[in-house]
Design a protein around this motif. Structure first.
Motif, short mmCIF file in Angstrom:
data_model
loop_
_atom_site.label_atom_id
_atom_site.label_comp_id
_atom_site.label_asym_id
_atom_site.label_seq_id
_atom_site.Cartn_x
_atom_site.Cartn_y
_atom_site.Cartn_z
N ASP A 160 43.90 67.85 43.50
CA ASP A 160 43.91 67.01 44.70
C ASP A 160 44.39 65.59 44.38
O ASP A 160 45.22 65.02 45.10
CB ASP A 160 42.52 66.95 45.32
CG ASP A 160 42.17 68.22 46.09
OD1 ASP A 160 43.06 69.06 46.27
OD2 ASP A 160 41.00 68.35 46.50
N GLN A 161 43.83 65.01 43.33
CA GLN A 161 44.22 63.65 42.95
C GLN A 161 45.68 63.61 42.49
O GLN A 161 46.40 62.64 42.76
CB GLN A 161 43.31 63.12 41.85
CG GLN A 161 41.85 62.92 42.27
CD GLN A 161 41.67 61.77 43.24
OE1 GLN A 161 42.62 61.08 43.59
NE2 GLN A 161 40.45 61.58 43.71
N LYS A 215 47.97 63.52 45.47
CA LYS A 215 48.08 62.16 46.01
C LYS A 215 49.00 61.31 45.16
O LYS A 215 49.74 60.47 45.67
CB LYS A 215 46.69 61.53 46.10
CG LYS A 215 45.77 62.21 47.11
CD LYS A 215 44.38 61.59 47.12
CE LYS A 215 43.47 62.28 48.12
NZ LYS A 215 42.11 61.70 48.15
N HIS A 227 52.53 62.12 45.94
CA HIS A 227 52.91 61.51 47.21
C HIS A 227 53.21 60.03 47.02
O HIS A 227 54.15 59.49 47.63
CB HIS A 227 51.77 61.68 48.22
CG HIS A 227 52.08 61.10 49.58
ND1 HIS A 227 53.06 61.59 50.40
CD2 HIS A 227 51.54 60.03 50.24
CE1 HIS A 227 53.12 60.88 51.50
NE2 HIS A 227 52.21 59.92 51.44
N VAL A 273 45.90 59.82 51.71
CA VAL A 273 46.42 61.09 52.22
C VAL A 273 45.48 62.21 51.82
O VAL A 273 45.14 62.36 50.65
CB VAL A 273 47.84 61.35 51.67
CG1 VAL A 273 48.33 62.72 52.11
CG2 VAL A 273 48.79 60.27 52.14
N ASN A 274 45.05 63.00 52.78
CA ASN A 274 44.17 64.12 52.50
C ASN A 274 44.98 65.34 52.11
O ASN A 274 45.87 65.77 52.84
CB ASN A 274 43.31 64.45 53.73
CG ASN A 274 42.28 63.39 54.00
OD1 ASN A 274 41.67 62.87 53.08
ND2 ASN A 274 42.09 63.06 55.28
N SER A 326 48.88 56.12 49.32
CA SER A 326 48.97 57.52 48.94
C SER A 326 47.59 58.14 48.71
O SER A 326 47.39 59.33 48.95
CB SER A 326 49.83 57.66 47.67
OG SER A 326 49.15 57.15 46.54
N LEU A 327 46.63 57.32 48.25
CA LEU A 327 45.29 57.86 48.00
C LEU A 327 44.54 58.16 49.29
O LEU A 327 43.52 58.86 49.27
CB LEU A 327 44.48 56.86 47.16
CG LEU A 327 44.94 56.69 45.71
CD1 LEU A 327 44.14 55.60 45.03
CD2 LEU A 327 44.81 58.00 44.93
#
Length: 651
Positions: free
Chosen positions: A637-638, A641, A644, A504-505, A501-502
């Motif tokens: 943003d984090q 992720k 997600h 993923v942009n 998941s990390l």
């Protein structure tokens, strides 16, 4: 002395102590009956459960190999930013001294000769018997043994350093029983580990005192007697108490490093003074024979041959390694924080195994050569009569016999001291919720208790009975271990999903409110703020950004908390039964790059970064000087992720 009971898990401490006392009383009052009952238990296990032992140990080896090559092996045993607590050489010395060292001194000569004189399939006293003797010795002391230690240590260190669970055996069951590990189910697991460790170390101490006594008899003519062996145990216990009082970073570390150097010195001397070229050849050939036949020997139960050999040797070893695994595994976990899973597995399995097999080749093949060519007329006889003196009879055939024997006795004593003090440390941690900052009286209590148990059982003749009981205890532990392996796999699968998941942009975000803020970012990159500036930045700007985020989360019905600490600040977003999200900013000191300043003074060569930490640990990037909106966007943003990651888990 002030008893800091807050650091003591009283149910584990009290019940373990009482249970150990009860077993000692039972064994001392009637050692023959106790020995008979425990032997019956072990024989029953060997007869009916040998297939389970063999299958379990093979599963553990396969799992260890898989863990070393899988994609998840890059995960660290600790936060992402953690570095190892000990250098690689110190780490190897400590795990080797606790895990296998003393066995090599006792069996390095004796076991290969015993297999040569009585092989399971070959004709005795033949070249084929020599080949089979070394192959069997390699099998018993090779990858299987270290795989058991590695997997137990991996389970404990992963859940402790990665998930902040106690560094005790109970934590291995967290994926299976959850928070019940903090109640009586967890207490019972730790009590089992305490009892098996106490009797395992005490049994080894009692048997080892026999070998030290034999060495002193050879050197100084001191009588081999129970009384002298009690004096030896008292001396070893006293040394272990001093070592355990000084702590892991002094006593155990220094003794382990010293003994590793002495072991290398003894190994080199025997190699140089013995048939060196022959030993190099057979080392390579022994490894080839061992690896080529590994699958067959791993599953061979002699079911068609109906031999009792496997019960007396392989099942005994598998039971012994499993029985020692709670102690050695927890100790290895304690010294392994900061290493990746791949580095950990390969370090624990391959390096000690290679050294162990080299030791067995140099001592074992040289001893067999002495028997076959008649160089040592009484070596075979002494191995059969009293294996504890085999090493000293073997050393009689070399120049500088007295010096080699003195070196061997010193090594045996130090190996036993390190086993006792590391055992006392592990038992103390099991009784203290995994903490190692316990009062001195607790560590001394267990160091002295181990010596006392060994001395009492030696006098009463109950050591062999307790050894049998310890090996029999490996059966329930192996069942628990299989469940723990399943739990570890489940936890690592979740971790793998998180890593995915990390990657993923998120949708690009505007970190700057106007086009000129790139100048501010460049200025921050080339500047090197001091501690005061970094602290002010975190306490003011980062705190304001987190406060706005907290307010917005709560407007959306999501609970968020801001936690401040000495090193930084963290926003924690609670997700109930799902995994929480954490974003922290910690100040961290670094050395300035050479281009930063022409000033050579020590006062100006350090600077501070405001580094981002997620739940997994430090992410190794700096947000020092970012604007509020830039910080907020990075957190979002984090967080995207993280959501997600939760989505992937639900699929």
């Amino acid at each position: 002395m002030n008893l800091n009971i807050d650091k003591l898990n009283k149910p584990v401490f009290v019940v373990s102590s009482l249970f150990i006392l009860a077993l000692i009383i039972y064994t001392v009052l009637d050692p023959s009956t106790a020995g008979s009952n425990f032997s019956y238990l072990q024989n029953t296990i060997v007869t009916n459960g040998s297939w389970f032992y063999v299958l379990t140990v093979t599963i553990i080896l396969v799992f260890a190999i898989y863990m070393s090559i899988s994609s998840i092996s890059a995960i660290k045993l600790g936060p992402d930013h953690a570095s190892p607590d000990y250098s690689f050489s110190t780490w190897l010395a400590m795990l080797f001294a606790a895990g296998m060292g003393i066995g090599l001194m006792f069996f390095g000569v004796a076991e290969p000769v015993m297999h040569y004189l009585s092989p399971p399939t070959a004709e005795k006293n033949t070249l084929e018997a020599a080949r089979e003797a070394m192959k069997i010795t390699f099998f018993h002391w090779g990858l299987h043994a270290w795989a058991i230690y590695a997997i137990v240590a991996l389970i404990l260190s992963y859940f402790c350093y990665r998930h902040k669970l106690p560094l005790t055996l109970r934590s291995a069951l967290h994926p299976i029983i959850g928070d019940k590990i903090y109640g009586w189910p967890g207490h019972l697991v730790d009590i089992f580990a305490v009892v098996s460790t106490v009797f395992g170390v005490a049994t080894s101490l009692g048997l080892g005192a026999t070998q030290v006594n034999s060495g002193l008899n050879y050197l100084l003519g001191i009588d081999v007697s129970t009384q002298n062996q009690i004096f030896i145990m008292i001396a070893i216990t006293a040394l272990a108490s001093v070592s355990v009082a000084t702590g892991l970073d002094k006593g155990i570390k220094i003794l382990s490093q010293t003994n590793m150097l002495l072991a290398i010195a003894l190994l080199a001397l025997v190699f140089v003074l013995g048939p060196s070229v022959f030993l190099l050849k057979v080392y390579v050939q022994n490894i080839g024979a061992y690896l080529s036949d590994l699958v067959h020997t791993s599953f061979n139960l002699f079911a068609y041959d109906k031999k009792d050999w496997i019960g007396g040797w392989t099942i005994f070893y598998w039971g012994w390694w499993l029985a020692w695994a709670p102690f050695v595994g927890l100790f290895i976990a304690r010294i392994s924080r900061g290493r990746t899973i791949r580095e950990f597995i390969l370090g624990v399995m391959l390096v000690p195994t290679a050294f162990t097999l080299l030791w067995m080749t140099i001592f074992g093949n040289t001893a067999i050569s002495m028997v076959t060519d008649g160089t040592s007329a009484n070596l075979a006889q002494m191995v059969g009569e009293n294996s504890s003196v085999a090493l000293f009879v073997f050393l009689e055939n070399f120049p500088f016999t007295t010096a080699l024997t003195i070196l061997s006795v010193v090594m045996i004593v130090i190996f036993f001291v390190t086993s006792c003090d590391s055992g006392a440390m592990v038992i103390d941690m099991l009784c203290s919720n995994g903490r190692n900052d316990t009062p001195l009286w607790q560590r001394l209590f267990w160091a002295i208790s181990v010596g006392l148990v060994a001395a009492i059982l030696s006098v009463a003749g109950g050591l062999s009975a307790l050894q049998t009981m310890t090996i029999a205890s490996a059966l329930p532990f192996s069942i628990v271990l299989l469940f723990a392996i399943f739990g570890l796999m489940r936890a690592l699968q979740i971790e793998s999903v998180k890593k995915e998941s990390l990657l993923v942009n998120a949708m690009p975000t505007n970190y700057y409110q106007d086009a000129e803020q790139w100048r501010e970012k460049l200025d921050n990159l080339v500047s090197h703020p001091d501690k005061k500036n970094a602290t002010k930045y975190i306490e003011v700007k980062v705190f304001k950004a987190f406060s706005k985020l907290k307010e917005q989360f709560e407007l959306n019905g999501i609970n968020a908390e801001i936690e401040q600490s000495k090193n930084g600040i963290k926003i924690l977003v609670n997700h109930g039964t799902e995994y929480d999200f954490a974003y922290g900013v910690h100040k961290k000191m670094h050395t300035q790059p050479d281009f930063a300043s022409d000033d050579d003074s020590n006062d100006d060569d350090m600077y501070y970064r405001a580094e981002v930490h997620l739940m997994e640990g430090g992410q190794d990037y700096d947000i020092m000087g970012w604007s509020e909106i830039a910080i907020i966007n990075d957190v979002i943003d984090q967080y995207q992720k993280h959501t997600h990651f939760l989505h992937l888990l639900r699929e």
